[in-house]
Design a protein around this motif. Structure first.
Motif, PDB file in Angstrom:
ATOM      1  N   PRO A  22      -7.565   0.702 -12.688  1.00  0.00           N
ATOM      2  CA  PRO A  22      -6.867  -0.503 -12.229  1.00  0.00           C
ATOM      3  C   PRO A  22      -5.854  -0.975 -13.268  1.00  0.00           C
ATOM      4  N   ALA A  23      -4.722  -1.490 -12.801  1.00  0.00           N
ATOM      5  CA  ALA A  23      -3.615  -1.874 -13.681  1.00  0.00           C
ATOM      6  C   ALA A  23      -4.011  -2.918 -14.715  1.00  0.00           C
ATOM      7  N   ASP A  24      -4.985  -3.758 -14.374  1.00  0.00           N
ATOM      8  CA  ASP A  24      -5.359  -4.843 -15.288  1.00  0.00           C
ATOM      9  C   ASP A  24      -6.468  -4.452 -16.258  1.00  0.00           C
ATOM     10  N   ARG A  25      -6.810  -3.161 -16.298  1.00  0.00           N
ATOM     11  CA  ARG A  25      -7.891  -2.712 -17.179  1.00  0.00           C
ATOM     12  C   ARG A  25      -7.387  -1.638 -18.125  1.00  0.00           C
ATOM     13  N   ASP A  26      -7.903  -1.636 -19.337  1.00  0.00           N
ATOM     14  CA  ASP A  26      -7.599  -0.550 -20.264  1.00  0.00           C
ATOM     15  C   ASP A  26      -8.379   0.685 -19.846  1.00  0.00           C
ATOM     16  N   ALA A  44      -1.579   8.869 -23.872  1.00  0.00           N
ATOM     17  CA  ALA A  44      -0.245   9.457 -23.994  1.00  0.00           C
ATOM     18  C   ALA A  44       0.778   8.397 -24.369  1.00  0.00           C
ATOM     19  N   GLU A  45       1.762   8.813 -25.169  1.00  0.00           N
ATOM     20  CA  GLU A  45       2.869   7.939 -25.537  1.00  0.00           C
ATOM     21  C   GLU A  45       4.169   8.535 -25.018  1.00  0.00           C
ATOM     22  N   ASP A  46       5.101   7.670 -24.690  1.00  0.00           N
ATOM     23  CA  ASP A  46       6.387   8.104 -24.154  1.00  0.00           C
ATOM     24  C   ASP A  46       7.129   8.975 -25.171  1.00  0.00           C
ATOM     25  N   LYS A  47       7.696  10.078 -24.703  1.00  0.00           N
ATOM     26  CA  LYS A  47       8.512  11.015 -25.506  1.00  0.00           C
ATOM     27  C   LYS A  47       7.709  11.784 -26.545  1.00  0.00           C
ATOM     28  N   SER A  62      -3.174   2.928 -18.404  1.00  0.00           N
ATOM     29  CA  SER A  62      -3.260   2.203 -17.140  1.00  0.00           C
ATOM     30  C   SER A  62      -1.889   1.637 -16.781  1.00  0.00           C
ATOM     31  N   ASP A  63      -1.565   1.683 -15.501  1.00  0.00           N
ATOM     32  CA  ASP A  63      -0.344   1.134 -14.917  1.00  0.00           C
ATOM     33  C   ASP A  63       0.934   1.917 -15.263  1.00  0.00           C
ATOM     34  N   TYR A  64       0.786   3.146 -15.799  1.00  0.00           N
ATOM     35  CA  TYR A  64       1.951   4.007 -16.045  1.00  0.00           C
ATOM     36  C   TYR A  64       1.712   5.388 -15.454  1.00  0.00           C
ATOM     37  N   HIS A  65       2.737   5.923 -14.793  1.00  0.00           N
ATOM     38  CA  HIS A  65       2.690   7.337 -14.413  1.00  0.00           C
ATOM     39  C   HIS A  65       2.870   8.171 -15.676  1.00  0.00           C
ATOM     40  N   LEU A  66       2.168   9.294 -15.740  1.00  0.00           N
ATOM     41  CA  LEU A  66       2.328  10.269 -16.821  1.00  0.00           C
ATOM     42  C   LEU A  66       3.062  11.475 -16.263  1.00  0.00           C
ATOM     43  N   LEU A  67       4.184  11.808 -16.877  1.00  0.00           N
ATOM     44  CA  LEU A  67       4.989  12.956 -16.449  1.00  0.00           C
ATOM     45  C   LEU A  67       5.198  13.902 -17.617  1.00  0.00           C
ATOM     46  N   VAL A  68       5.585  15.138 -17.289  1.00  0.00           N
ATOM     47  CA  VAL A  68       5.944  16.113 -18.305  1.00  0.00           C
ATOM     48  C   VAL A  68       7.423  16.422 -18.139  1.00  0.00           C
ATOM     49  N   GLU A  69       8.173  16.322 -19.242  1.00  0.00           N
ATOM     50  CA  GLU A  69       9.598  16.649 -19.228  1.00  0.00           C
ATOM     51  C   GLU A  69       9.782  18.162 -19.276  1.00  0.00           C
ATOM     52  N   LYS A  70      10.986  18.618 -18.997  1.00  0.00           N
ATOM     53  CA  LYS A  70      11.282  20.064 -19.001  1.00  0.00           C
ATOM     54  C   LYS A  70      10.944  20.715 -20.339  1.00  0.00           C
ATOM     55  N   ASP A  71      11.115  19.954 -21.449  1.00  0.00           N
ATOM     56  CA  ASP A  71      10.849  20.523 -22.778  1.00  0.00           C
ATOM     57  C   ASP A  71       9.366  20.464 -23.153  1.00  0.00           C
ATOM     58  N   GLY A  72       8.525  20.005 -22.219  1.00  0.00           N
ATOM     59  CA  GLY A  72       7.090  19.952 -22.475  1.00  0.00           C
ATOM     60  C   GLY A  72       6.627  18.661 -23.125  1.00  0.00           C
ATOM     61  N   SER A  73       7.546  17.735 -23.402  1.00  0.00           N
ATOM     62  CA  SER A  73       7.125  16.450 -23.958  1.00  0.00           C
ATOM     63  C   SER A  73       6.631  15.547 -22.827  1.00  0.00           C
ATOM     64  N   LEU A  74       5.919  14.503 -23.202  1.00  0.00           N
ATOM     65  CA  LEU A  74       5.330  13.594 -22.218  1.00  0.00           C
ATOM     66  C   LEU A  74       6.254  12.410 -21.972  1.00  0.00           C
ATOM     67  N   ALA A  75       6.196  11.861 -20.787  1.00  0.00           N
ATOM     68  CA  ALA A  75       6.975  10.677 -20.454  1.00  0.00           C
ATOM     69  C   ALA A  75       6.107   9.716 -19.659  1.00  0.00           C
ATOM     70  N   LEU A  76       6.341   8.429 -19.860  1.00  0.00           N
ATOM     71  CA  LEU A  76       5.634   7.389 -19.108  1.00  0.00           C
ATOM     72  C   LEU A  76       6.638   6.683 -18.213  1.00  0.00           C
ATOM     73  N   SER A  77       6.201   6.320 -17.026  1.00  0.00           N
ATOM     74  CA  SER A  77       7.091   5.681 -16.061  1.00  0.00           C
ATOM     75  C   SER A  77       6.379   4.522 -15.382  1.00  0.00           C
ATOM     76  N   GLY A  78       7.129   3.445 -15.184  1.00  0.00           N
ATOM     77  CA  GLY A  78       6.620   2.299 -14.435  1.00  0.00           C
ATOM     78  C   GLY A  78       7.104   2.309 -13.000  1.00  0.00           C
ATOM     79  N   ASP A  79       7.535   3.498 -12.506  1.00  0.00           N
ATOM     80  CA  ASP A  79       8.009   3.600 -11.124  1.00  0.00           C
ATOM     81  C   ASP A  79       6.925   3.165 -10.144  1.00  0.00           C
ATOM     82  N   GLU A  80       7.349   3.004  -8.892  1.00  0.00           N
ATOM     83  CA  GLU A  80       6.444   2.529  -7.847  1.00  0.00           C
ATOM     84  C   GLU A  80       5.165   3.377  -7.771  1.00  0.00           C
ATOM     85  N   PRO A  81       4.044   2.763  -7.390  1.00  0.00           N
ATOM     86  CA  PRO A  81       2.821   3.544  -7.189  1.00  0.00           C
ATOM     87  C   PRO A  81       3.019   4.653  -6.153  1.00  0.00           C
ATOM     88  N   VAL A  82       2.298   5.741  -6.336  1.00  0.00           N
ATOM     89  CA  VAL A  82       2.290   6.869  -5.397  1.00  0.00           C
ATOM     90  C   VAL A  82       0.850   6.990  -4.895  1.00  0.00           C
TER      91      VAL A  82
END
Length: 191
Positions: free
Chosen positions: A43-47, A65-68, A81-101
């Motif tokens: 849940p977004a309000d919980r660690d 995970a930390e951004d970049k 919590s409350d962040y999408h975790l993505l992988v960039e083309k170079d294999g680094s991690l990215a965090l996004s606050g985009d809409e829920p999926v």
């Protein structure tokens, strides 16, 4: 696809995740040669309490995970919590606050789809226990990219909905118990 071409592991879990991950992660050796990225619905309000819980029980480093941040071997990265975790083309991690999926942020599909793009045939994607359909489309993307798609045996899952949905979209996925998944991942060390 064999063990020695694996470059990363991405795991998604929801209801029953704590028990499933406590079964798998503490058994993995410190010498695991790939990073492990994990999305658990929190849940977004919980660690995410899984990081401190697992960090004391695992030989692998466990962190949020930390951004970049570059994804390093022998490390388990949890989506905050409350962040999408993505992988960039170079294999680094990215965090996004985009809409829920699938009503979730972080969403499993977001991780699996971005990791499939980044790692292609070098990715192992795993869908564990859960009570919704998140992860099914992502696992299909893993398989389409030539990666290894693994689903927890729905019969052994605390909540069978998510692994069953993943199997419905990705019928060629390997079906494994938690012990089977643990053995597969441990085998990456000897590749």
């Amino acid at each position: 696809m064999n063990h020695d071409t694996v470059r990363a592991v991405a795991i998604g879990a929801s209801a029953g995740a704590v028990q499933a991950l406590l079964h798998i992660l503490p058994s993995l050796p410190a010498a695991l040669p790939v990073p492990v990225m994990i999305v658990v619905h929190v849940p977004a309000d919980r660690d995410n309490t899984l990081v401190p819980l697992l960090d004391t029980r695992c030989q692998l480093a466990v962190k949020e995970a930390e951004d970049k941040e570059p994804a390093m071997p022998g490390t388990v990265y949890f989506a905050p919590s409350d962040y999408h975790l993505l992988v960039e083309k170079d294999g680094s991690l990215a965090l996004s606050g985009d809409e829920p999926v699938n009503y979730s942020r972080p969403a499993i599909d977001v991780l699996l789809e971005s990791a499939a793009e980044a790692f292609g045939s070098g990715l192992v994607g795993i869908v564990l226990t859960g009570a919704n359909h998140d992860g099914a489309a992502g696992l299909r993307a893993v398989a389409a990219g030539g990666g290894i798609a693994i689903v927890q045996d729905p019969a052994s899952a605390m909540s069978a909905t998510m692994p069953a949905a993943a199997l419905a979209l990705c019928p060629d996925a390997r079906v494994e118990t938690l012990d089977g998944i643990t053995a597969f991942l441990s085998g990456l060390v000897h590749a």
